[in-house]
Write an enzyme that holds these catalytic residues in place. Structure first.
Site, PDB file in Angstrom:
ATOM      1  N   HIS A 235       0.812  -1.211   0.000  1.00 15.19           N
ATOM      2  CA  HIS A 235       0.000   0.000   0.000  1.00 15.19           C
ATOM      3  C   HIS A 235       0.853   1.274   0.000  1.00 15.19           C
ATOM      4  CE1 HIS A 235      -3.345   2.549  -0.239  1.00 15.19           C
ATOM      5  NE2 HIS A 235      -2.712   3.299   0.637  1.00 15.19           N
ATOM      6  N   TYR A 239       1.745   5.366  -2.604  1.00 18.02           N
ATOM      7  CA  TYR A 239       1.985   6.788  -2.319  1.00 18.02           C
ATOM      8  C   TYR A 239       3.401   7.199  -2.681  1.00 18.02           C
ATOM      9  CZ  TYR A 239      -2.490   6.340  -0.172  1.00 18.02           C
ATOM     10  OH  TYR A 239      -3.815   6.078   0.002  1.00 18.02           O
ATOM     11  N   HIS A 386      -9.315   0.686 -11.300  1.00 18.94           N
ATOM     12  CA  HIS A 386      -8.936   1.636 -10.237  1.00 18.94           C
ATOM     13  C   HIS A 386      -7.485   2.081 -10.396  1.00 18.94           C
ATOM     14  CE1 HIS A 386      -7.943   3.145  -6.235  1.00 18.94           C
ATOM     15  NE2 HIS A 386      -7.088   2.153  -6.080  1.00 18.94           N
ATOM     16  N   PHE A 387      -6.587   1.119 -10.587  1.00 16.82           N
ATOM     17  CA  PHE A 387      -5.194   1.574 -10.538  1.00 16.82           C
ATOM     18  C   PHE A 387      -4.703   2.164 -11.855  1.00 16.82           C
ATOM     19  CE2 PHE A 387      -4.162  -3.151 -10.753  1.00 16.82           C
ATOM     20  CZ  PHE A 387      -3.483  -3.148 -11.961  1.00 16.82           C
ATOM     21  N   HIS A 388      -5.468   1.982 -12.924  1.00 13.87           N
ATOM     22  CA  HIS A 388      -5.072   2.729 -14.122  1.00 13.87           C
ATOM     23  C   HIS A 388      -5.513   4.192 -14.027  1.00 13.87           C
ATOM     24  CE1 HIS A 388      -3.988  -1.169 -15.798  1.00 13.87           C
ATOM     25  NE2 HIS A 388      -3.227  -0.473 -16.620  1.00 13.87           N
ATOM     26  N   ARG A 449      -9.783 -10.349 -13.022  1.00 11.60           N
ATOM     27  CA  ARG A 449      -8.521  -9.765 -13.462  1.00 11.60           C
ATOM     28  C   ARG A 449      -7.524 -10.908 -13.655  1.00 11.60           C
ATOM     29  NH1 ARG A 449      -5.575  -7.099  -8.117  1.00 11.60           N
ATOM     30  NH2 ARG A 449      -3.995  -6.658  -9.687  1.00 11.60           N
ATOM     31  N   ARG A 450      -6.382 -10.595 -14.233  1.00 12.31           N
ATOM     32  CA  ARG A 450      -5.284 -11.546 -14.335  1.00 12.31           C
ATOM     33  C   ARG A 450      -5.671 -12.870 -14.963  1.00 12.31           C
ATOM     34  NH1 ARG A 450      -2.130 -10.171  -8.630  1.00 12.31           N
ATOM     35  NH2 ARG A 450      -0.952  -8.490  -9.581  1.00 12.31           N
TER      36      ARG A 450
HETATM   37 FE1  HAS Z   1      -5.629   1.882  -4.467  1.00 13.72          FE
HETATM   38  C1  HAS Z   1      -5.856  -1.527  -4.928  1.00 13.72           C
HETATM   39  C2  HAS Z   1      -7.790   1.696  -1.833  1.00 13.72           C
HETATM   40  C3  HAS Z   1      -5.241   5.274  -3.888  1.00 13.72           C
HETATM   41  C4  HAS Z   1      -2.945   1.951  -6.607  1.00 13.72           C
HETATM   42  N1  HAS Z   1      -4.630   0.485  -5.570  1.00 13.72           N
HETATM   43  C5  HAS Z   1      -4.895  -0.859  -5.644  1.00 13.72           C
HETATM   44  C6  HAS Z   1      -3.984  -1.482  -6.554  1.00 13.72           C
HETATM   45  C7  HAS Z   1      -3.129  -0.498  -7.000  1.00 13.72           C
HETATM   46  C8  HAS Z   1      -3.548   0.727  -6.378  1.00 13.72           C
HETATM   47  C9  HAS Z   1      -1.950  -0.662  -7.953  1.00 13.72           C
HETATM   48  O1  HAS Z   1      -8.904  -0.467   0.023  1.00 13.72           O
HETATM   49  C10 HAS Z   1      -3.984  -2.950  -6.951  1.00 13.72           C
HETATM   50  C11 HAS Z   1      -3.040  -3.808  -6.189  1.00 13.72           C
HETATM   51  C12 HAS Z   1      -3.118  -5.216  -6.699  1.00 13.72           C
HETATM   52  O2  HAS Z   1      -2.523  -5.490  -7.763  1.00 13.72           O
HETATM   53  O3  HAS Z   1      -3.817  -6.045  -6.106  1.00 13.72           O
HETATM   54  N2  HAS Z   1      -6.423   3.227  -3.147  1.00 13.72           N
HETATM   55  C13 HAS Z   1      -7.315   2.956  -2.176  1.00 13.72           C
HETATM   56  C14 HAS Z   1      -7.689   4.178  -1.479  1.00 13.72           C
HETATM   57  C15 HAS Z   1      -6.965   5.193  -2.086  1.00 13.72           C
HETATM   58  C16 HAS Z   1      -6.164   4.572  -3.106  1.00 13.72           C
HETATM   59  C17 HAS Z   1      -8.651   4.323  -0.350  1.00 13.72           C
HETATM   60  N3  HAS Z   1      -4.369   3.329  -5.131  1.00 13.72           N
HETATM   61  C18 HAS Z   1      -4.359   4.649  -4.751  1.00 13.72           C
HETATM   62  C19 HAS Z   1      -3.281   5.341  -5.398  1.00 13.72           C
HETATM   63  C20 HAS Z   1      -2.629   4.402  -6.168  1.00 13.72           C
HETATM   64  C21 HAS Z   1      -3.333   3.147  -5.990  1.00 13.72           C
HETATM   65  C22 HAS Z   1      -2.970   6.794  -5.193  1.00 13.72           C
HETATM   66  C23 HAS Z   1      -1.443   4.531  -7.043  1.00 13.72           C
HETATM   67  C24 HAS Z   1      -0.773   5.626  -7.259  1.00 13.72           C
HETATM   68  N4  HAS Z   1      -6.657   0.379  -3.578  1.00 13.72           N
HETATM   69  C25 HAS Z   1      -7.433   0.509  -2.470  1.00 13.72           C
HETATM   70  C26 HAS Z   1      -7.877  -0.818  -2.035  1.00 13.72           C
HETATM   71  C27 HAS Z   1      -7.327  -1.741  -2.918  1.00 13.72           C
HETATM   72  C28 HAS Z   1      -6.569  -0.959  -3.873  1.00 13.72           C
HETATM   73  C29 HAS Z   1      -8.732  -1.169  -0.886  1.00 13.72           C
HETATM   74  C30 HAS Z   1      -7.483  -3.272  -2.891  1.00 13.72           C
HETATM   75  C31 HAS Z   1      -8.539  -3.717  -3.841  1.00 13.72           C
HETATM   76  C32 HAS Z   1      -8.609  -5.214  -3.905  1.00 13.72           C
HETATM   77  O4  HAS Z   1      -9.586  -5.766  -3.382  1.00 13.72           O
HETATM   78  O5  HAS Z   1      -7.696  -5.856  -4.459  1.00 13.72           O
HETATM   79  C33 HAS Z   1      -6.975   6.654  -1.681  1.00 13.72           C
HETATM   80  O6  HAS Z   1      -5.671   7.086  -1.398  1.00 13.72           O
HETATM   81  C34 HAS Z   1      -7.587   7.543  -2.728  1.00 13.72           C
HETATM   82  C35 HAS Z   1      -7.724   8.974  -2.258  1.00 13.72           C
HETATM   83  C36 HAS Z   1      -8.016   9.929  -3.379  1.00 13.72           C
HETATM   84  C37 HAS Z   1      -8.966  10.853  -3.409  1.00 13.72           C
HETATM   85  C38 HAS Z   1      -9.106  11.759  -4.621  1.00 13.72           C
HETATM   86  C39 HAS Z   1      -8.744  13.206  -4.337  1.00 13.72           C
HETATM   87  C40 HAS Z   1      -8.750  14.011  -5.590  1.00 13.72           C
HETATM   88  C41 HAS Z   1      -7.753  14.795  -6.019  1.00 13.72           C
HETATM   89  C42 HAS Z   1      -7.904  15.479  -7.350  1.00 13.72           C
HETATM   90  C43 HAS Z   1      -7.514  16.925  -7.364  1.00 13.72           C
HETATM   91  C44 HAS Z   1      -7.871  17.571  -8.661  1.00 13.72           C
HETATM   92  C45 HAS Z   1      -7.012  18.297  -9.429  1.00 13.72           C
HETATM   93  C46 HAS Z   1      -7.426  18.843 -10.752  1.00 13.72           C
HETATM   94  C47 HAS Z   1      -5.614  18.571  -9.039  1.00 13.72           C
HETATM   95  C48 HAS Z   1      -9.900  11.031  -2.270  1.00 13.72           C
HETATM   96  C49 HAS Z   1      -6.532  15.009  -5.203  1.00 13.72           C
HETATM   97  C50 HAS Z   1      -8.813  19.348 -10.777  1.00 13.72           C
HETATM   98  C51 HAS Z   1      -9.203  19.548 -12.193  1.00 13.72           C
HETATM   99  C52 HAS Z   1     -10.231  20.328 -12.596  1.00 13.72           C
HETATM  100  C53 HAS Z   1     -10.498  20.429 -14.048  1.00 13.72           C
HETATM  101  C54 HAS Z   1     -11.107  21.085 -11.654  1.00 13.72           C
HETATM  102 CU    CU Z   2      -3.887  -0.053  -0.867  1.00 11.79          CU
END
Ligand code: HAS
Ligand code: CU
Length: 561
Positions: A235, A239, A386-388, A449-450
């Site tokens: 996890h 980050y 999700h991760f893409h 998947r996979r």
């Molecule tokens: Fe995840 C599985 C939960 C974030 C990557 N995640 C994965 C896997 C990967 C991955 C690679 O709880 C698969 C692993 C595998 O192969 O089995 N993930 C989360 C949660 C977050 C999260 C709660 N993940 C990420 C990030 C990753 C990433 C970041 C890579 C960089 N994830 C999970 C969970 C799994 C999981 C379970 C397991 C699933 C399973 O069952 O296998 C949080 O950190 C997300 C928080 C993000 C937000 C969004 C905030 C929005 C922002 C946008 C700002 C806008 C801007 C522009 C700058 C709350 C900051 C605005 C534009 C305008 C035009 C106005």
């Molecule tokens: Cu995670």
């Protein structure tokens, strides 16, 4: 002549040795991106049954190569390049000993080459070597020892990189005892702190179990234990990929938007929260593992929900900073200010689209994190969807967009074509919108998947439109657009390298609206944060790991028991 003297120096003018390392790291990163993209397109077209140029027996070799080159090599090489730039730039002093810097770069490059060879050997039948263990390399899948040895060397390289940056920071601290840690340096140091804590577990897993097992020194391992140690690291590593993107969103994007970062203290709070909360959540990848008690999973879920906070704060601060820039440039109205932004610049549009996609990826992450809904999507194509969005867009697209801004700073060469750059980042957005949306949707249909052959036609979802087949076409088209976008990015960069060097490309970064002086001193107390972070890790992991070892033994239950 005189303009060259009058114009502000760029990074490469001031720190030519460091700039060379940054360029080398970026080039390694982009080479990995090229390899990863080639395996990506093979895989998309194979899975969707559009074109099958490899036998299905090679599918896992392709999948491992795609995953490892993209998320271990592309992202982390970019990170070390960016961090070297950021630390040197923000401390305004060279690294202590450039030979050490080249040493860690060399270790990382050598390690990744070994790992890469072990994976690619899987395609050659006459070589008895394979490493089809996917990028989540836990037992019971086993790789050739070279795979683990290469990864170890690579990770040791990153540790030395961190030490290089910490030592340079300490030298700066002696020269500037009373100053606040510059924001970019603060980001480097906190991210590396998180990395040391996280990677210790994967190092333990590889050195104590997986490598000896693969070498034949021990007969078996405890799979639940290696999985748990992997996710302890797995996890926070997400980050580790994300923090370079956050660094660019916080410190570079506001400048490109014509404004300034809204709040330096808030940015510091965000990075501290990542140090504290990134690690004690790894069990959210193991909600379906039978060997871990529900209560521990619940603790992990609670921590994960708290971990949303720093990203939600980021959404607020970054958008506020961009809005500040737009209003300064005459933007008005509730949303009218959006038209006063430099949308023609690929570095701006790329980062904004990456942020927009991350909002969607964050929401699918919230679904993943819920213990009960996770049962619906775990091991389905929803997860790659999700991760893409997260690593595949928030991170990858920001890194590409950031390159359009930073490459001239580290080489004195203007980007070959901003138009191609703009087209490229928009193409990525469209390709990923198609592909990841369809992946999420197929996941909800239960597509796993996979797997190389997810053929569902003739079963529950045989219709061409609105069903599995249509989603397959979206995935294939989306994946193809992503491949084309990558080729355009790399081509543009290669042509940029052929440009003549010029002067006057410096883009100094402005200070934030609310600066470091507004941040409470305690935020810079790294020792305190490390202490709390370790305590949280012990609370989250001591009992589950003890229970796993107690039940299954350090090396598994043993034959006959
Ligand atoms: Fe995840 C599985 C939960 C974030 C990557 N995640 C994965 C896997 C990967 C991955 C690679 O709880 C698969 C692993 C595998 O192969 O089995 N993930 C989360 C949660 C977050 C999260 C709660 N993940 C990420 C990030 C990753 C990433 C970041 C890579 C960089 N994830 C999970 C969970 C799994 C999981 C379970 C397991 C699933 C399973 O069952 O296998 C949080 O950190 C997300 C928080 C993000 C937000 C969004 C905030 C929005 C922002 C946008 C700002 C806008 C801007 C522009 C700058 C709350 C900051 C605005 C534009 C305008 C035009 C106005
Ligand atoms: Cu995670």
């Amino acid at each position: 002549m005189s303009t060259a003297i009058e114009s502000e120096p760029t990074f490469v003018d001031k720190f030519p040795d460091e700039a060379r390392v940054v360029r080398a790291a970026f080039m390694s990163s982009f080479f990995a991106l090229l390899l990863g993209a080639i395996f990506g397109i093979i895989q998309t077209l194979h899975r969707t049954d559009v074109a099958r140029i490899i036998p299905s027996t090679d599918y896992y070799t392709v999948l491992t190569a795609h995953g490892v080159f993209m998320v271990i090599s592309f992202t982390i090489f970019f990170l070390v390049g960016l961090f070297t730039w950021a630390l040197t730039r923000s401390l305004d002093r060279p690294l202590l000993n450039i030979k050490i810097t080249w040493t860690w770069y060399g270790l990382m490059a050598a390690g990744m080459t070994l790992t890469g060879i072990s994976i690619l050997a899987g395609f050659v039948d006459s070589i008895d070597m394979s490493a089809d263990v996917l990028y989540t390399f836990y037992a019971p899948l086993q790789a050739h020892p070279l795979f683990y040895a290469g990864l170890t060397v690579f990770i040791v390289g990153t540790w030395i990189a961190g030490a290089d940056w910490f030592r340079t920071f300490l030298a700066w601290r002696r020269e500037h005892p009373d100053e606040r840690i510059p924001l970019q340096t603060f980001m480097v140091l906190t991210t590396m702190t998180m990395w040391y804590i996280a990677s210790s577990a994967v190092a333990a897993s590889v050195l104590l179990f997986l490598l000896p097992w693969s070498l034949g020194f021990i007969d078996q391992v405890n799979p639940t234990l290696t999985r748990t140690l992997f996710w302890f690291f797995g996890h926070p590593v997400v980050y580790f990929w994300l923090m370079p993107a956050y660094m660019l969103w916080y410190t570079v994007l506001p400048k490109i938007a014509g404004g300034r970062l809204f709040s330096d203290p808030l940015a510091r709070v965000v990075f501290v929260l990542f140090v504290l909360l990134s690690t004690p959540v790894g069990i959210h990848h193991q909600y379906l593992d039978p060997g871990i008690a529900e209560g521990f999973k619940f603790i992990s879920m609670t921590n994960t929900m708290f971990l949303l906070l720093p990203s939600l704060l980021t959404a607020f601060t970054v958008v506020a900073s961009v809005e500040y820039g737009a209003r300064k440039n005459g933007g008005t109205g509730l949303l009218g200010w959006l038209t006063n932004l430099p949308w023609r610049k690929p570095e701006f549009t790329g980062m904004m689209l990456a942020g927009l996609m991350f909002a969607a990826g964050g929401f699918s992450g919230m679904v993943n994190a819920g213990m009960n809904i996770n049962y619906l999507i775990h091991n389905t194509l929803w997860v790659p969807g999700h991760f893409h969005l997260t690593v595949g867009t928030a991170v990858a697209l920001t890194m590409m967009a950031g390159t359009y801004w930073i490459w001239p700073q580290i080489s004195n060469k203007p980007i070959f074509s901003s138009q191609i750059g703009l087209f490229q980042v928009v193409l990525w957005f469209i390709g990923m919108a198609l592909m990841s949306n369809a992946m999420h949707a197929q996941g909800l249909l239960g597509v796993p998947r996979r797997t190389a052959e997810p053929e569902y036609s003739g079963f529950d979802y045989p219709t061409m439109f609105g069903g599995f087949e249509e989603l397959n076409i979206q995935i294939a088209i989306g994946g193809t657009l992503l491949f084309v976008s990558t080729v355009l990015f790399l081509g543009n960069l290669v042509l940029t390298m052929g440009n003549p060097t010029v002067s006057g490309l410096a883009e100094p970064l402005p200070s934030p609206v609310s600066g470091a002086e507004d941040a409470p001193q305690v935020l810079d107390n790294l020792r305190l944060w490390v202490g709390i972070a370790l305590t949280l890790v012990v609370l989250a992991y001591a009992l589950p790991i003890a229970a796993i070892i107690n039940r299954g033994g350090l090396l598994g239950p043993g034959v006959g028991t």
